[in-house]
Design an enzyme around this catalytic site. Sequence first.
Site, mmCIF file in Angstrom:
data_model
loop_
_atom_site.group_PDB
_atom_site.id
_atom_site.type_symbol
_atom_site.label_atom_id
_atom_site.label_comp_id
_atom_site.label_asym_id
_atom_site.label_seq_id
_atom_site.Cartn_x
_atom_site.Cartn_y
_atom_site.Cartn_z
ATOM 1 N N THR A 155 0.752 -1.134 0.070
ATOM 2 C CA THR A 155 0.032 0.055 -0.063
ATOM 3 C C THR A 155 0.743 1.296 -0.094
ATOM 4 O OG1 THR A 155 -0.168 -0.190 2.407
ATOM 5 C CG2 THR A 155 -2.090 -1.070 0.925
ATOM 6 N N LYS A 181 4.131 -6.753 4.068
ATOM 7 C CA LYS A 181 3.493 -5.298 3.542
ATOM 8 C C LYS A 181 3.201 -4.818 4.935
ATOM 9 C CE LYS A 181 0.289 -3.358 3.184
ATOM 10 N NZ LYS A 181 -0.303 -2.529 4.298
ATOM 11 N N THR A 192 2.316 -6.808 12.289
ATOM 12 C CA THR A 192 2.734 -7.329 10.884
ATOM 13 C C THR A 192 2.083 -6.604 9.736
ATOM 14 O OG1 THR A 192 1.248 -8.851 10.488
ATOM 15 C CG2 THR A 192 3.423 -9.582 11.583
ATOM 16 N N GLU A 278 6.137 4.983 7.140
ATOM 17 C CA GLU A 278 5.576 5.973 6.446
ATOM 18 C C GLU A 278 6.398 7.213 6.798
ATOM 19 O OE1 GLU A 278 1.080 4.563 5.756
ATOM 20 O OE2 GLU A 278 1.434 5.971 7.370
ATOM 21 N N ASN A 404 -0.455 10.497 5.734
ATOM 22 C CA ASN A 404 -1.765 10.170 6.371
ATOM 23 C C ASN A 404 -2.829 11.459 6.339
ATOM 24 O OD1 ASN A 404 -1.529 7.394 7.867
ATOM 25 N ND2 ASN A 404 0.489 8.267 8.012
ATOM 26 N N THR A 409 -6.910 9.694 -0.739
ATOM 27 C CA THR A 409 -7.024 10.103 -2.077
ATOM 28 C C THR A 409 -5.701 9.856 -2.972
ATOM 29 O OG1 THR A 409 -6.175 12.243 -1.296
ATOM 30 C CG2 THR A 409 -8.462 11.982 -1.555
#
Length: 409
Positions: A155, A181, A192, A278, A404, A409
């Site tokens: 993702t 992932k 995880t 992230e 985030n 979008t």
Amino acid sequence: MQYQEVAGGICAPKGFAAAGVHCGIRANHNEKYDLALIKAEVRCAAAGVYTTNKVCGAPIKVDRAHLKDGYAQAILVNSGNANTCAANGVALAEECCALVGEALNIPAEDVLPASTGVIGQPMVVDPFARGIPAAAAKLTATAQGSTDAATAIMTTDTHKKEYAIQFELGGKTCTVGAIGKGSGMIAPNMATMLAFYTTDAAVSPALLEKALKTVVPGTYNQMSVDLDTSTNDTLIIMASGLAGNPEICEENADYDAFVAALTAIAEHMCAEHAGDGEGATHLITCEVTHAPDLKTARAVSRSVVCSNLFKAAVFGRDANWGRILCAIGYTPGDFSIDKVCVWLSSAAGEVYVCENAAYHPYSEDEAAKVLAEHDILVKVDMGTGDASAKAWGCDLTYDYVKINGDYRT
């Protein structure tokens, strides 16, 4: 334990094939793979560990039902929609299992579904009806198959995550492979996001589950990006037994060796996840030694990597070791901090910043050089016992908020 890294990811062990395809779950990504399929040649011993979040994805409910007998033969994973809080979620997951069963000529109950993506969005079967036959036709027992599957489950990850190692069991060469992932919504509480392991070792379902649940507390439960426990965390392992080792049916030396191999691959994957957090620019590993007990060692290492203040300091390359001591100090438990010593380490060197819970003279310039590296190791010696533990995290950056702020979008 001796082991060797090998190529091939989840297709490195004997008896496994994988594929990744684009089926259209993500309407605004016309080419990105969003559906992965993993298939075993034979019915496998299988086990899973899942999120502790009370709100959990529908596939997890199906997995638990399908794994009651301890066996499975295929895994289906989609990205882009978490299939969580959807009115038809369980029915859709079951329908997808039936489609996989039809495509692979195996019972639907031997299929384990998993999902990741946006929570609470409507979901229909149409993309799966297109994608499952395509993925089944594309299955390959090659490194490319593993790579395609690893890519399909991503993702916000910036790169695919896959790994495989070989080791000896009962005189036979065995292999464990993994893909995973997860870059956000990762907290040290079965963190995880998604991970899938394959092995050709022969292990009974009961011992496979025991091994997995032995490994997770010291690895995946020690990983954090942002303190948000996902609704879809899933770690599944399938064991084909095709390596030909004597089946592990009791806790013996072979069982211990298998657990050690799982631990090694899990630690590698945890570092991959945390280092790709992230917006992250640093992987932070905290290694606690000489703690009074294992529970304290794990809790202290988690506190350090979870501290937003320390994560921000690492982003700014500021050796603000007081934030480490603060995090240790608010860790639950009955222990002394009087003998705590702290080092900051990386490929650029090491600085000793805290001795017996007090300032130890060091060069700020040297510390800044240490913190300029991507991989940062925080070494905490508690000086009060023999227990040790590790935890993995990342720095907190401006980009985390950007990612985030417009995730949907």
